[in-house]
Design a protein around this motif. Structure first.
Motif, mmCIF file in Angstrom:
data_model
loop_
_atom_site.group_PDB
_atom_site.id
_atom_site.type_symbol
_atom_site.label_atom_id
_atom_site.label_comp_id
_atom_site.label_asym_id
_atom_site.label_seq_id
_atom_site.Cartn_x
_atom_site.Cartn_y
_atom_site.Cartn_z
ATOM 1 N N LYS A 182 47.277 -15.119 44.128
ATOM 2 C CA LYS A 182 47.811 -14.401 45.287
ATOM 3 C C LYS A 182 47.114 -14.805 46.586
ATOM 4 O O LYS A 182 47.772 -15.116 47.579
ATOM 5 C CB LYS A 182 47.718 -12.900 45.081
ATOM 6 C CG LYS A 182 48.416 -12.127 46.181
ATOM 7 C CD LYS A 182 48.676 -10.703 45.795
ATOM 8 C CE LYS A 182 49.483 -10.020 46.879
ATOM 9 N NZ LYS A 182 50.139 -8.836 46.417
ATOM 10 N N ASP A 183 45.799 -14.819 46.609
ATOM 11 C CA ASP A 183 45.075 -15.181 47.826
ATOM 12 C C ASP A 183 45.314 -16.628 48.239
ATOM 13 O O ASP A 183 45.307 -16.948 49.427
ATOM 14 C CB ASP A 183 43.574 -14.944 47.663
ATOM 15 C CG ASP A 183 43.206 -13.471 47.732
ATOM 16 O OD1 ASP A 183 44.072 -12.643 48.092
ATOM 17 O OD2 ASP A 183 42.048 -13.144 47.415
ATOM 18 N N LEU A 227 56.418 -15.276 48.142
ATOM 19 C CA LEU A 227 56.800 -13.869 48.272
ATOM 20 C C LEU A 227 55.637 -12.942 47.950
ATOM 21 O O LEU A 227 55.829 -11.760 47.701
ATOM 22 C CB LEU A 227 57.983 -13.568 47.346
ATOM 23 C CG LEU A 227 59.269 -14.326 47.650
ATOM 24 C CD1 LEU A 227 60.323 -14.017 46.601
ATOM 25 C CD2 LEU A 227 59.780 -13.988 49.042
ATOM 26 N N CYS A 228 54.440 -13.481 47.977
ATOM 27 C CA CYS A 228 53.259 -12.701 47.596
ATOM 28 C C CYS A 228 53.067 -11.451 48.448
ATOM 29 O O CYS A 228 52.508 -10.469 47.990
ATOM 30 C CB CYS A 228 52.013 -13.583 47.658
ATOM 31 S SG CYS A 228 52.082 -14.987 46.537
ATOM 32 N N ASP A 229 53.515 -11.495 49.700
ATOM 33 C CA ASP A 229 53.348 -10.338 50.591
ATOM 34 C C ASP A 229 54.063 -9.092 50.074
ATOM 35 O O ASP A 229 53.625 -7.988 50.348
ATOM 36 C CB ASP A 229 53.854 -10.662 51.988
ATOM 37 C CG ASP A 229 52.957 -11.628 52.719
ATOM 38 O OD1 ASP A 229 51.806 -11.840 52.284
ATOM 39 O OD2 ASP A 229 53.413 -12.196 53.724
ATOM 40 N N ILE A 230 55.173 -9.281 49.342
ATOM 41 C CA ILE A 230 55.894 -8.096 48.855
ATOM 42 C C ILE A 230 55.544 -7.778 47.403
ATOM 43 O O ILE A 230 55.959 -6.748 46.889
ATOM 44 C CB ILE A 230 57.424 -8.250 48.999
ATOM 45 C CG1 ILE A 230 57.968 -9.338 48.072
ATOM 46 C CG2 ILE A 230 57.822 -8.474 50.437
ATOM 47 C CD1 ILE A 230 59.478 -9.296 47.913
ATOM 48 N N CYS A 231 54.786 -8.628 46.751
ATOM 49 C CA CYS A 231 54.442 -8.411 45.348
ATOM 50 C C CYS A 231 53.379 -7.320 45.221
ATOM 51 O O CYS A 231 52.432 -7.275 46.005
ATOM 52 C CB CYS A 231 53.940 -9.711 44.725
ATOM 53 S SG CYS A 231 53.613 -9.554 42.951
ATOM 54 N N ILE A 232 53.523 -6.480 44.216
ATOM 55 C CA ILE A 232 52.580 -5.373 44.036
ATOM 56 C C ILE A 232 51.295 -5.808 43.334
ATOM 57 O O ILE A 232 50.333 -5.051 43.291
ATOM 58 C CB ILE A 232 53.218 -4.204 43.263
ATOM 59 C CG1 ILE A 232 53.544 -4.609 41.830
ATOM 60 C CG2 ILE A 232 54.440 -3.688 43.981
ATOM 61 C CD1 ILE A 232 53.857 -3.439 40.929
#
Length: 79
Positions: free
Chosen positions: A59-60, A69-74
Motif C-alpha cells: 500500500k505505501d 486505487l489504494c486510496d479507497i482501499c480499506i
C-alpha cells in the motif's frame, strides 16, 4: 475475432467501468480490501487479515501511483 479498433476500445472501456463497480462494491458494501486475502505480491508477501483488520504489503509503495486505487482501499499497510 475483433478486427475493428473502435469495437475493441468500447469493450475495454466497458470492462474498465465494470472493474470500478466491483471495486466500489468490494470496498464500500462488503468492507473488504480491493485485493482478496491471500493475493500474492512479489517477494512472497500477500494480503492478510488479523482480528478483522486487513493488511496490504504494498500500500505505501503505491501512494504516488495515480493509477492505483489504494486510496479507497480499506486495507492498512502491513506493519
Amino acid at each position: 475475432m475483433l478486427r475493428d479498433p473502435a469495437s475493441l476500445r468500447t469493450i475495454l472501456r466497458d470492462w474498465a467501468a465494470s472493474i470500478s463497480i466491483f471495486d466500489i462494491n468490494r470496498t464500500f458494501i462488503l468492507s473488504e480490501p480491493l485485493h482478496p486475502v491471500g493475493t500474492p505480491f512479489p517477494g512472497g508477501y500477500s494480503v492478510t487479515e488479523e482480528h478483522g483488520t486487513y493488511y496490504c504489503p504494498v500500500k505505501d509503495k503505491q501512494k504516488d501511483n495515480p493509477s492505483a486505487l489504494c486510496d479507497i482501499c480499506i486495507a492498512e499497510q502491513t506493519p
